[in-house]
Design an enzyme around this catalytic site. Structure first.
Site, short mmCIF file in Angstrom:
data_model
loop_
_atom_site.label_atom_id
_atom_site.label_comp_id
_atom_site.label_asym_id
_atom_site.label_seq_id
_atom_site.Cartn_x
_atom_site.Cartn_y
_atom_site.Cartn_z
CG ASP A 131 -7.69 0.07 -1.31
OD1 ASP A 131 -6.94 0.84 -0.68
OD2 ASP A 131 -7.86 -1.12 -1.00
CG ASN B 298 -8.71 3.37 1.32
OD1 ASN B 298 -7.58 3.76 1.07
ND2 ASN B 298 -8.99 2.09 1.53
CD GLU C 288 -3.21 0.60 0.36
OE1 GLU C 288 -2.66 1.61 -0.12
OE2 GLU C 288 -4.43 0.41 0.32
#
Length: 286
Positions: A191, A141, A9
């Protein structure tokens, strides 16, 4: 280099060092790759690293479960700056970025199943002061800002909405909020995200294996199928910010398909990105 991670991420380009950084959240590490040599440096933390941002003095501002810390990659010195939702052991810090105001914006997520809307979005400044911006979130997010810094984007991955706020880049204050886009399981729940130099919003469609690009008006411009089933966040990187890298996660700890959890280079887009913001430390606010 291990080509896959459990949950890669927060890819971030550091223009000062010529390195691409990212987290392996469940591996509790920050990874740093020299763009020219592809050599990797890794730093270990005591808990899951949800996100991080660059600072103006060469350190990193890092989310480690329920703590925001300042981390010096050279000396390994770690200083706790703030604590968030310590009364909620089932939540952890998730997506976070440095805004045009020089503050660190970071949200939380419920780690339990099923998720409950108990998370929030927060603004953290160099003095360690914390403001709650929003509550009632399941998985905060998608933070990103328009090129001129006057719009802030934010999403909740579970219900799939993406919102845009009028933003004051000088003070970090928010104005009117509007629904920017509504995504589904099939179109790709939002996301991590980034904004390019033309103001388009790029969102990793984690539930559909795609990268979605929206115009500044919220129109879906492009859907790019990814070779991995769960992309997590795009980042424009490289010396000219013309390379597009996307991180991904493994569907489960047992998944070993050779592609899930990898980092991917998307070619042929012809787009450049924006420099990452830098956290404004107290030493530079004189």
């Amino acid at each position: 280099m291990d080509p896959t991670y459990q949950l890669a991420e927060c890819p971030t380009w550091d223009d000062r060092t010529g390195r691409l950084l990212w987290t392996d959240i469940q591996g509790r590490t920050i990874q740093s790759m020299d763009w020219a040599t592809k050599s990797i440096t890794s730093w270990q933390f005591e808990n899951e690293v949800g996100s991080f941002g660059l600072t103006d003095d060469g350190r990193l501002v890092v989310s480690v479960w329920d703590k925001v810390i300042l981390f010096d990659p050279e000396s390994d010195e770690r200083t706790v700056l703030a604590e968030i939702e310590t009364d909620l052991p089932q939540t952890r810090l998730n997506d976070g970025k440095v805004g045009p105001d020089g503050a660190y914006w970071v949200g939380t997520m419920d780690t339990s199943d099923p998720r409950e809307p108990i998370g929030g979005l927060y603004r953290v400044d160099a003095g360690g002061d914390v403001w709650q911006i929003r509550e009632g979130l399941k998985v905060s997010n998608g933070l990103a800002w328009s090129p001129d810094g006057t719009l802030m984007y934010h999403s909740d991955s579970s219900p799939g909405w993406i919102e845009a706020y009028v933003f004051d880049p000088a003070t970090g204050s928010l104005g009117a909020k509007m629904l920017f886009a509504q995504q589904t399981e099939e179109t790709g729940r939002p996301d991590g995200a980034t904004v390019d130099a033309e103001g388009n919003y790029w969102s990793a469609g984690v539930s559909a294996g795609v990268l979605n690009s929206f115009s500044p008006d919220g129109d879906l411009k492009q859907v790019i199928p990814m070779p991995c089933p769960k992309p997590t966040m795009p980042c424009f990187c490289g010396p000219d910010l013309d390379q597009l890298v996307v991180t991904s996660l493994k569907a489960s700890p047992e998944t070993d398909d050779g592609v899930s959890g990898g980092l991917y280079l998307v070619e042929g887009h012809g787009i450049t990105g924006l420099p990452a913001g830098r956290f404004r430390t107290l030493a530079t606010q004189d």
